[in-house]
Write a protein that holds these residues in place. Structure first.
Motif, PDB file in Angstrom:
ATOM      1  N   ALA A 237       0.851  -1.158  -0.046  1.00 11.12           N
ATOM      2  CA  ALA A 237       0.080  -0.115  -0.007  1.00 11.12           C
ATOM      3  C   ALA A 237       0.882   1.406  -0.103  1.00 11.12           C
ATOM      4  CB  ALA A 237      -0.806   0.141   1.415  1.00 11.12           C
ATOM      5  N   LEU A 238       0.460   2.245  -0.677  1.00 15.73           N
ATOM      6  CA  LEU A 238       1.012   3.685  -0.823  1.00 15.73           C
ATOM      7  C   LEU A 238       0.106   4.240   0.303  1.00 15.73           C
ATOM      8  CD1 LEU A 238       2.589   6.233  -1.937  1.00 15.73           C
ATOM      9  CD2 LEU A 238       0.651   6.293  -3.126  1.00 15.73           C
ATOM     10  N   VAL A 239       1.134   4.573   1.565  1.00 15.84           N
ATOM     11  CA  VAL A 239       0.381   5.181   2.772  1.00 15.84           C
ATOM     12  C   VAL A 239       0.271   6.630   2.726  1.00 15.84           C
ATOM     13  CG1 VAL A 239       0.288   5.144   5.430  1.00 15.84           C
ATOM     14  CG2 VAL A 239       0.848   2.912   4.014  1.00 15.84           C
ATOM     15  N   THR A 240      -0.857   7.480   2.792  1.00 12.78           N
ATOM     16  CA  THR A 240      -0.518   8.709   2.883  1.00 12.78           C
ATOM     17  C   THR A 240      -0.662   9.265   4.313  1.00 12.78           C
ATOM     18  OG1 THR A 240      -3.007   9.073   3.009  1.00 12.78           O
ATOM     19  CG2 THR A 240      -2.229   8.935   0.730  1.00 12.78           C
ATOM     20  N   PRO A 241      -0.019  10.501   4.561  1.00 13.89           N
ATOM     21  CA  PRO A 241      -0.066  10.943   5.919  1.00 13.89           C
ATOM     22  C   PRO A 241      -1.428  10.699   6.731  1.00 13.89           C
ATOM     23  CG  PRO A 241       0.943  12.458   4.427  1.00 13.89           C
ATOM     24  CD  PRO A 241       0.420  11.403   3.679  1.00 13.89           C
ATOM     25  N   GLU A 242      -2.634  11.220   5.749  1.00 16.03           N
ATOM     26  CA  GLU A 242      -3.868  10.942   6.402  1.00 16.03           C
ATOM     27  C   GLU A 242      -4.136   9.350   6.679  1.00 16.03           C
ATOM     28  OE1 GLU A 242      -3.205  12.558   3.545  1.00 16.03           O
ATOM     29  OE2 GLU A 242      -3.047  14.362   4.653  1.00 16.03           O
ATOM     30  N   ASP A 243      -3.989   8.443   5.897  1.00 16.65           N
ATOM     31  CA  ASP A 243      -3.991   6.873   6.193  1.00 16.65           C
ATOM     32  C   ASP A 243      -3.214   6.633   7.417  1.00 16.65           C
ATOM     33  OD1 ASP A 243      -5.146   6.774   3.808  1.00 16.65           O
ATOM     34  OD2 ASP A 243      -3.225   5.986   2.624  1.00 16.65           O
ATOM     35  N   ALA A 244      -1.767   7.253   7.590  1.00 18.75           N
ATOM     36  CA  ALA A 244      -1.196   6.662   8.633  1.00 18.75           C
ATOM     37  C   ALA A 244      -1.805   7.109  10.088  1.00 18.75           C
ATOM     38  CB  ALA A 244       0.364   7.151   8.687  1.00 18.75           C
ATOM     39  N   ILE A 245      -2.525   8.436   9.959  1.00 16.59           N
ATOM     40  CA  ILE A 245      -2.841   8.753  11.189  1.00 16.59           C
ATOM     41  C   ILE A 245      -4.338   8.245  11.462  1.00 16.59           C
ATOM     42  CG2 ILE A 245      -4.213  11.009  12.025  1.00 16.59           C
ATOM     43  CD1 ILE A 245      -1.991  12.875  10.392  1.00 16.59           C
ATOM     44  N   ALA A 246      -5.100   7.893  10.303  1.00 15.53           N
ATOM     45  CA  ALA A 246      -6.184   7.059  10.719  1.00 15.53           C
ATOM     46  C   ALA A 246      -6.006   5.752  11.142  1.00 15.53           C
ATOM     47  CB  ALA A 246      -7.047   7.123   9.273  1.00 15.53           C
ATOM     48  N   MET A 247      -5.145   5.158  10.735  1.00 13.83           N
ATOM     49  CA  MET A 247      -4.750   3.731  11.255  1.00 13.83           C
ATOM     50  C   MET A 247      -4.365   3.437  12.677  1.00 13.83           C
ATOM     51  SD  MET A 247      -0.955   2.840   9.794  1.00 13.83           S
ATOM     52  CE  MET A 247      -1.212   3.062   8.078  1.00 13.83           C
ATOM     53  N   LEU A 248      -4.213   4.651  13.382  1.00 13.33           N
ATOM     54  CA  LEU A 248      -3.993   4.509  14.676  1.00 13.33           C
ATOM     55  C   LEU A 248      -5.034   4.356  15.675  1.00 13.33           C
ATOM     56  CD1 LEU A 248      -1.074   7.359  14.892  1.00 13.33           C
ATOM     57  CD2 LEU A 248      -0.710   4.677  15.146  1.00 13.33           C
ATOM     58  N   ARG A 249      -5.056   3.290  16.357  1.00 12.07           N
ATOM     59  CA  ARG A 249      -6.056   3.262  17.642  1.00 12.07           C
ATOM     60  C   ARG A 249      -5.142   3.803  18.755  1.00 12.07           C
ATOM     61  NH1 ARG A 249      -7.551  -2.736  16.446  1.00 12.07           N
ATOM     62  NH2 ARG A 249      -5.856  -3.215  17.896  1.00 12.07           N
ATOM     63  N   PRO A 250      -5.777   4.153  19.947  1.00 17.09           N
ATOM     64  CA  PRO A 250      -4.965   4.761  20.846  1.00 17.09           C
ATOM     65  C   PRO A 250      -3.923   3.643  21.561  1.00 17.09           C
ATOM     66  CG  PRO A 250      -7.344   5.390  21.231  1.00 17.09           C
ATOM     67  CD  PRO A 250      -7.229   4.396  19.965  1.00 17.09           C
ATOM     68  N   GLY A 251      -2.811   3.974  21.857  1.00 19.65           N
ATOM     69  CA  GLY A 251      -2.037   2.777  22.397  1.00 19.65           C
ATOM     70  C   GLY A 251      -1.046   2.256  21.144  1.00 19.65           C
ATOM     71  N   ASP A 252      -1.744   2.166  19.877  1.00 21.18           N
ATOM     72  CA  ASP A 252      -0.871   1.912  18.793  1.00 21.18           C
ATOM     73  C   ASP A 252       0.499   2.370  18.819  1.00 21.18           C
ATOM     74  OD1 ASP A 252      -2.822   0.118  18.168  1.00 21.18           O
ATOM     75  OD2 ASP A 252      -3.236   0.882  16.396  1.00 21.18           O
ATOM     76  N   MET A 253       1.462   1.712  18.032  1.00 24.36           N
ATOM     77  CA  MET A 253       2.875   2.557  17.892  1.00 24.36           C
ATOM     78  C   MET A 253       2.926   2.628  16.293  1.00 24.36           C
ATOM     79  SD  MET A 253       6.199   1.356  19.326  1.00 24.36           S
ATOM     80  CE  MET A 253       7.969   1.686  19.211  1.00 24.36           C
ATOM     81  N   LEU A 254       3.496   3.778  15.945  1.00 22.89           N
ATOM     82  CA  LEU A 254       3.749   4.036  14.528  1.00 22.89           C
ATOM     83  C   LEU A 254       5.111   4.204  14.290  1.00 22.89           C
ATOM     84  CD1 LEU A 254       2.717   4.589  11.525  1.00 22.89           C
ATOM     85  CD2 LEU A 254       1.938   6.756  12.329  1.00 22.89           C
ATOM     86  N   ILE A 255       5.879   3.575  13.399  1.00 27.78           N
ATOM     87  CA  ILE A 255       7.219   3.887  13.292  1.00 27.78           C
ATOM     88  C   ILE A 255       7.298   4.067  11.529  1.00 27.78           C
ATOM     89  CG2 ILE A 255       9.511   2.763  12.854  1.00 27.78           C
ATOM     90  CD1 ILE A 255       8.593   0.790  15.000  1.00 27.78           C
ATOM     91  N   ASP A 256       7.756   5.382  11.074  1.00 28.79           N
ATOM     92  CA  ASP A 256       7.875   5.896  10.034  1.00 28.79           C
ATOM     93  C   ASP A 256       9.260   5.594   9.517  1.00 28.79           C
ATOM     94  OD1 ASP A 256       8.297   7.357   7.726  1.00 28.79           O
ATOM     95  OD2 ASP A 256       7.652   9.390   8.400  1.00 28.79           O
ATOM     96  N   SER A 257       9.394   4.645   8.437  1.00 33.52           N
ATOM     97  CA  SER A 257      10.841   4.173   7.981  1.00 33.52           C
ATOM     98  C   SER A 257      10.756   4.492   6.280  1.00 33.52           C
ATOM     99  CB  SER A 257      11.099   2.654   8.559  1.00 33.52           C
ATOM    100  OG  SER A 257      10.058   1.851   8.201  1.00 33.52           O
ATOM    101  N   THR A 258       9.967   5.486   5.961  1.00 31.45           N
ATOM    102  CA  THR A 258       9.774   5.714   4.603  1.00 31.45           C
ATOM    103  C   THR A 258      11.020   6.351   3.872  1.00 31.45           C
ATOM    104  OG1 THR A 258       8.566   7.796   5.261  1.00 31.45           O
ATOM    105  CG2 THR A 258       7.216   5.693   4.937  1.00 31.45           C
ATOM    106  N   GLY A 259      12.105   6.562   4.595  1.00 32.29           N
ATOM    107  CA  GLY A 259      13.293   7.011   4.031  1.00 32.29           C
ATOM    108  C   GLY A 259      13.304   8.558   3.834  1.00 32.29           C
TER     109      GLY A 259
END
Ligand SMILES: Cc1cc2nc3c(=O)[nH]c(=O)nc-3n(C[C@H](O)[C@H](O)[C@H](O)COP(=O)(O)OP(=O)(O)OC[C@H]3O[C@@H](n4cnc5c(N)ncnc54)[C@H](O)[C@@H]3O)c2cc1C
Length: 406
Positions: free
Chosen positions: A136-158
């Motif tokens: 998937a090509l993730v957009t910033p909006e997708d990244a923000i929307a995928m988060l449930r409280p407490g989830d961890m997000l790691i951006d390794s997009t270069g």
């Protein structure tokens, strides 16, 4: 801050399955109560440039960790002994299947896509159910929307990180919202294959460039690799900003000879010297990539400012976000992957310490990234300075102008 610790069952979103995202996933995969969603926009791994990992990545003692001739002393000055020991202890916990791969990549050169495929295959071959890979090509909006409280997000997009400039409240994605950049120079990264063993050192670089007044091809020491049939040689030619603008991003030797004959002649003179010495031939054409050599860092490598600001409906106010690899720090001179792997190991080590307060995790990661930045900043400036001196060794006045002693 609402979230005081990482949840006991944690869902981690890793966006970007380049080398660093893959390594992080492989490290997290072996931890209990961690599930990973790994997102990648590319269908295939096609980057064939030859890379080598720094031996410090698999060091088993402080001495071997700081064995590097350029920044060994800086390491001891920047990192406290407990920090160094902590890093070495985490290395010892890396599963043998992964450590074997890492060790092999510190010994010789390897195409980047071989590293990517090997870690990807290892993740699949383990047969564990806690990693889900998503094309998937993730957009910033997708990244923000995928988060449930407490989830961890790691951006390794270069280097063109998805979230770097959104990690601070008010950061709207503009480049300077959270990015500090230092442009060191413009360069052509030139690679060629040669049909004989060919090894390079500082004397070789100097004498093979003796006739090259303006453009010197500077292979990295240890940047040549003979695989039993061919030598892979990669080096840098410094060019001006105007020349950079006038070139496509990727060209071959024929294009270079037609459009930038002086650069091509310098290359050809260098290669002729190699041939006279070892009686081989170039296989195929030159591969030329033009790049700005930038050093940059995220001023904030986490969203701790969002979390500290407290009650807010934005998901960044209730879930930790981290930058890893080229998303967090970028550096030229063939050292970036190792730096990214080092940061990935540290971050995985923090996730493994499940009882740490979240504030401590964020603060320790920020401090670690800042120290790595100091280290790579000094290292890169030193390399650039040495290159500048090397390029005017035969011009005593020009050389003296570059030697600022006090
Ligand atoms: C010409 C050249 C030569 C180099 N040589 C060396 C070398 O010899 N040694 C060295 O250490 N380093 C070298 N580097 C640097 C090295 O390639 C990078 O440091 C390394 O690839 C960074 O790894 P990364 O995983 O952080 O990012 P990347 O390799 O950039 O991976 C990011 C991944 O994220 C994916 N992605 C990006 N955006 C999205 C999105 N929105 N949604 C989903 N997926 C996304 C990308 O497709 C990619 O797979 C070189 C770089 C260049 C340009």
């Amino acid at each position: 801050m609402a979230l005081e610790k990482l949840p006991s069952n944690i869902r981690v979103h890793v966006v970007g399955a380049g080398p660093v995202g893959l390594l992080l996933t492989a490290l997290l995969q072996r931890m209990e109560h961690v599930s990973v969603h790994l997102y990648e926009k590319r269908r295939e791994y096609t980057r064939t440039r030859m890379v080598q990992l720094a031996p410090y990545l698999v060091a088993d003692s402080v001495e071997s960790y700081r064995a590097d001739s350029i920044d060994g002393d800086s390491v001891e000055a920047i990192f406290d002994p407990p920090e160094l020991h902590h890093g070495l202890t985490f290395r010892q916990s890396i599963p043998p299947d992964l450590m074997t791969l890492l060790k092999s990549w510190t010994l010789g050169f390897c195409p980047l896509n071989v590293i990517e495929r090997a870690i990807g295959d290892l993740i699949d071959a383990r047969g564990l159910q806690n990693v889900e890979r998503k094309a998937a090509l993730v957009t910033p909006e997708d990244a923000i929307a995928m988060l449930r409280p407490g989830d961890m997000l790691i951006d390794s997009t270069g280097s063109k990180s998805l979230l770097r400039d959104r990690l601070v409240p008010g950061g709207d994605g503009h480049e300077d919202a959270n990015t500090h950049k230092v442009r060191l120079e413009y360069a052509l990264v030139i690679t060629f294959l040669y049909g004989q063993p060919y090894d390079c050192n500082e004397y070789c670089k100097y004498f093979k460039n003796a006739e090259n007044a303006r453009y010197k091809f500077i292979p990295m020491v240890h940047r040549t690799h003979y695989d039993g049939q061919v030598s892979h040689v990669t080096g840098i030619v410094n060019i001006s900003a105007e020349e950079y603008e006038a070139m496509p991003s990727r060209v071959d030797g024929t294009w270079l000879r037609g459009n930038f004959p002086l650069v091509a002649q310098s290359m050809d003179r260098f290669i002729d010297c190699v041939k006279q010495e070892t009686h081989g031939e170039i296989l195929g054409d030159l591969e030329v990539v033009r790049i700005p050599l930038d050093l940059y860092r995220a001023r904030n490598a986490t969203n701790r400012q969002w979390l500290a600001a407290g009650a807010n409906s934005h998901p960044f106010a209730s879930s930790p976000v981290f930058l890893a690899g080229d998303s967090a720090i970028g550096s030229p001179y063939f050292q970036s992957i190792s730096l990214g792997f080092e940061c990935a190991m540290f971050l995985a080590g923090l996730v493994a310490e499940r009882d740490l307060p979240l504030n401590d995790i964020l603060d320790r990661y920020e401090l670690f990234i800042y120290k790595q930045w100091l280290r790579v900043y000094m290292r890169s400036k030193m390399i650039k300075h040495n290159k500048d001196l090397f390029e005017c060794l035969d011009d005593r006045l020009a050389l003296l102008q570059k030697l600022h002693i006090y």
